[in-house]
Design an enzyme around this catalytic site. Structure first.
Site, PDB file in Angstrom:
ATOM      1  N   GLU A 216       0.762  -1.052  -0.065  1.00 13.92           N
ATOM      2  CA  GLU A 216       0.037  -0.037   0.022  1.00 13.92           C
ATOM      3  C   GLU A 216       0.926   1.138   0.026  1.00 13.92           C
ATOM      4  OE1 GLU A 216      -1.633   0.967   4.204  1.00 13.92           O
ATOM      5  OE2 GLU A 216      -1.865  -1.253   3.857  1.00 13.92           O
TER       6      GLU A 216
ATOM      7  N   CYS B 238      -3.609  -4.185   4.047  1.00 17.48           N
ATOM      8  CA  CYS B 238      -2.709  -5.231   4.698  1.00 17.48           C
ATOM      9  C   CYS B 238      -3.064  -6.559   4.207  1.00 17.48           C
ATOM     10  CB  CYS B 238      -2.707  -5.000   6.169  1.00 17.48           C
ATOM     11  SG  CYS B 238      -2.444  -3.391   6.725  1.00 17.48           S
TER      12      CYS B 238
ATOM     13  N   HIS C 248      -2.627 -11.218  11.211  1.00 26.28           N
ATOM     14  CA  HIS C 248      -2.076  -9.770  10.906  1.00 26.28           C
ATOM     15  C   HIS C 248      -1.842  -9.087  12.202  1.00 26.28           C
ATOM     16  CE1 HIS C 248      -1.769  -5.893   9.544  1.00 26.28           C
ATOM     17  NE2 HIS C 248      -3.156  -5.567   9.705  1.00 26.28           N
TER      18      HIS C 248
END
Lengths: 418, 81
Positions: free
Chosen positions: A83, A115, A249
């Protein structure tokens, strides 16, 4: 039986400089009990001559160098997942491909989904191999992200609050093939949960915006939704019993802890003591590197995987559960099998030693970087990078194996090995 | 269950999640953030309240209320829907 496919080799690159997060919180006057809840100790700070390309190439180079020429010739796909793009059209993968000197019969492209990008890239590569359109091919997938607080508006420090100490930088490179020494993916075992939400975003080339509460809520909804979709596809899947370790994550450790607690309560009405013990045994090992580099966005779930492989003694094949969340939003719960060889191969990358070698920025040096005078902004035309902005961060024992940004000529980024 | 009763449950969950607030007066007009409840704790409190009132809705649908009273009103409206 489904064909073996997954991660053959993996490396985490955590940059050239880091900052002690506790020092930063004290300097900012943040509340210390809250700081403890972040479960972050250090964060990587990208120097002005580091960018998503240098992070990606430096993560991937040891993997490529270790290949025999005939193996290297079978890399047929390079996917960058980020990103932190540097151009709206040209993808980072072109620079990565060039600086790793990879074959020209290669499919190059980039994936963006906050993400979640790294998992999207891994799944693209896995499915390319499962499709058998080019038997024996390998793919290089690199998730690479940096955050540039230097580019925030003046007076934004207060607004950053806890995102400043948790936002880090890093890249994870993965060689994906039909010899999955590090992680054998359970083909077909996955669950997705996605919906439109405005939790965090990058509305301009150099700006980030977000709502911490909304992002946390979306993460929690997705964690439950993705696992429920996984268990719909995988007979007898059980969050508590099926996975020896879990890798999520990790925006910061506290968020992972919250999601795990939510799932254990929703699925089993588990009491707090049991939840804490389960977190310590099945999730805490995955925080080993995340707490040293901060949130690495697209790479974060693989930073968690690497941290787990570094710290857990694996004595027999073990199934692990992976959860990836990307704002905006898309998420996936999937699984794979690791073996004692996985740990050995990962530890051979000597990731902790590389993290130890980062220059530890003083607050004064960090604030120099925050002024952002040396940073190459998105779309910059013609620039020379000042490699001596933090003199002590420039390596004295350079061995010619690390890439840094040297200049921008026109719009073309020029890199050098140091 | 009316909105005031739901607000009482939220306040009880705040006190059990953040023990330092046990003795502090808390009212509908207070916001959890202003009371010093962090984002992880806020989500814990909302989840525990959902469980207590037997309501199953996605968390993101509960984003927006500026204080405990508004959150109680929203939960009340959702539980009637």
């Amino acid at each position: 039986m489904t064909r073996a496919v997954g991660i053959e080799a993996m490396n985490v690159y955590g940059g050239m400089a880091c900052l002690d997060v506790k020092e930063l919180c004290l300097h900012r006057g943040l509340d210390m009990p809250r700081f403890e809840n972040l479960l972050v100790q250090e964060k990587t700070v990208a120097l002005p001559y580091e960018d998503p390309v240098t992070f990606a190439v430096n993560a991937a180079r040891p993997l490529i160098d270790a290949l025999a020429p005939e193996e290297r010739a079978r890399i047929e796909m390079v996917v960058t997942c980020t990103e932190s793009g540097i151009d709206f059209g040209k993808s980072l993968s072109t620079y990565v491909h060039a600086h790793l000197d990879l074959p020209s019969n290669c499919r190059l492209f980039e994936i963006k989904q906050a993400c979640y990008s790294g998992t999207a890239g891994l799944q693209m590569a896995v499915n390319f191999l499962l499709a058998q359109t080019s038997p024996g091919a390998k793919a290089l997938v690199v998730a690479t992200d940096i955050s540039r607080f230097a580019l925030a508006d003046a007076g934004a420090v207060e607004e950053w609050a806890y995102s400043e100490p948790s936002s880090g930088a890093g890249a994870v490179a993965m060689l994906v093939s039909d010899t999955p020494h590090v992680l054998r993916i359970d083909a077909g075992a996955y669950g997705n949960h996605a919906f439109e939400v405005m939790d965090t975003c990058r509305p301009g080339p150099d700006t980030e915006a977000g709502d911490a509460d909304l992002s946390l809520m979306a993460y929690l909804d997705c964690c439950e939704g993705a696992f429920r979709d996984y268990s719909r596809r995988v007979e007898n899947a059980d969050f508590r019993e099926s996975f020896g370790q879990l890798c999520f994550h990790t925006p910061f450790g506290g968020m992972v802890k919250g999601a795990h607690r939510h799932l254990m309560r929703r699925l089993y009405k588990a009491p707090p003591k049991e939840i804490e013990a389960d977190f310590q045994s099945r999730l805490a090992p995955s925080l080993a590197f995340g707490k040293r580099v901060g949130n690495t966005a697209g790479g974060s779930v693989f930073v968690a995987l690497a941290g787990m492989l570094e710290t857990v003694d694996i004595d027999a094949p073990m199934r692990i559960g992976m959860f990836s969340y990307g704002s905006g939003c898309c998420s996936e719960f999937y699984s794979g099998v690791v073996t004692p060889e996985s740990g050995e191969r990962l530890r051979a990358m000597r990731i902790p030693q590389a993290l130890d070698r980062r220059h530890r920025l003083t607050i004064a040096e960090y604030e120099t970087l925050l002024r952002g005078e040396s940073v190459v902004r998105f779309g910059t035309k013609d620039a020379e990078l000042n490699h001596q902005i933090v003199p002590d961060a420039w390596p004295v024992d350079a061995a010619g194996d690390r890439l840094v940004l040297d200049a921008v000529v026109g719009y073309h980024r020029k890199y050098i090995w140091i | 269950m009316d909105s005031d009763r739901i607000a009482e449950i939220i306040i009880a969950e705040i006190r059990s999640t953040v023990p330092e607030l046990e003795a502090q007066p808390i009212a509908r007009a207070d916001s959890m953030a202003d009371l010093g409840v962090d984002s992880i704790e806020r989500s814990e409190i909302i989840l525990a309240t959902l469980e207590a009132i037997g309501l199953k809705v996605p968390m993101v649908q509960l984003h927006g209320p500026r204080n405990i009273g508004e959150l109680a009103d929203l939960l009340h409206a959702k539980s009637k829907a």
